[in-house]
Design an enzyme around this catalytic site. Structure first.
Site, PDB file in Angstrom:
ATOM      1  CG  PHE A  18      -1.736   1.268   1.326  1.00 57.01           C
ATOM      2  CD1 PHE A  18      -2.779   1.519   0.447  1.00 57.01           C
ATOM      3  CD2 PHE A  18      -1.428   2.214   2.293  1.00 57.01           C
ATOM      4  CE1 PHE A  18      -3.505   2.701   0.529  1.00 57.01           C
ATOM      5  CE2 PHE A  18      -2.139   3.387   2.380  1.00 57.01           C
ATOM      6  CZ  PHE A  18      -3.182   3.630   1.499  1.00 57.01           C
ATOM      7  CG  ASP A  63      11.786 -12.761   0.530  1.00 56.45           C
ATOM      8  OD1 ASP A  63      12.664 -12.447   1.378  1.00 56.45           O
ATOM      9  OD2 ASP A  63      10.599 -12.941   0.819  1.00 56.45           O
ATOM     10  CE1 TYR A 152       6.469  -4.352  10.829  1.00 53.06           C
ATOM     11  CE2 TYR A 152       5.943  -2.858  12.628  1.00 53.06           C
ATOM     12  CZ  TYR A 152       6.125  -3.085  11.285  1.00 53.06           C
ATOM     13  OH  TYR A 152       5.986  -2.069  10.377  1.00 53.06           O
TER      14      TYR A 152
END
Length: 162
Positions: A18, A63, A152
């Site tokens: 996004f 990746d 995270y």
């Protein structure tokens, strides 16, 4: 005075996400050739449709934990925008290796690939979660202590250090 950046070849990790899509759109509008490097794990199926026919866009499926692929794809760029990251914060509690791989190992690979191909400019997307529960709001960049409360957040903090 202008708010435009020099249109230099820019490599965007996580460019199909996004935020990445918005950054890519802005860079392309400013005339920068852009390579999006993404594994498409969180991309919308039609993410590329908004850029269809734009000659300034190149896409590489990969990746950031795949160092050799990353380094080869990064050749010929002057700037890196590093947005690739795991997005499942809650899932990281059960699978911390995911945040370690994408947030720490992947970011180290991005930095090392930049060094190897001679790119000095990086834009890194961190997060306010590195502060944990901040002592004051709004929180300034110099505020502390930095007490991340998730894998995270710890990976983002490690990414800042790298």
């Amino acid at each position: 005075m202008t708010d435009r950046l020099p249109p230099v070849p820019t490599f965007v990790t996580g460019g199909a996400g996004f935020i990445g899509g918005e950054v890519v759109a802005s860079l392309l509008r400013d005339g920068a050739p852009v390579t999006v490097f993404d594994n498409l794990s969180t991309a919308e199926p039609d993410w590329a449709s908004r850029f269809e026919g734009d000659p300034g866009l190149r896409f590489v499926h990969g990746d950031i934990t795949e160092y050799d692929v990353l380094r080869r794809a990064m050749l010929g760029h002057d700037r890196v925008v590093h947005l690739a990251s795991g997005t499942d914060i809650i899932g990281g509690y059960g699978h911390p290796e995911r945040d370690f791989a994408s947030g720490i190992v992947g970011t180290e690979h991005v930095c090392e690939a930049m060094r190897a191909v001679g790119i000095a400019e990086i834009w890194f997307a961190s997060s306010g979660v590195v502060y944990g529960r901040p002592a004051r709001i709004p929180t300034g960049e110099g505020d502390g202590p930095l007490l991340p409360e998730s894998h995270y957040a710890a990976a983002k903090l490690a990414g800042e250090a790298l």
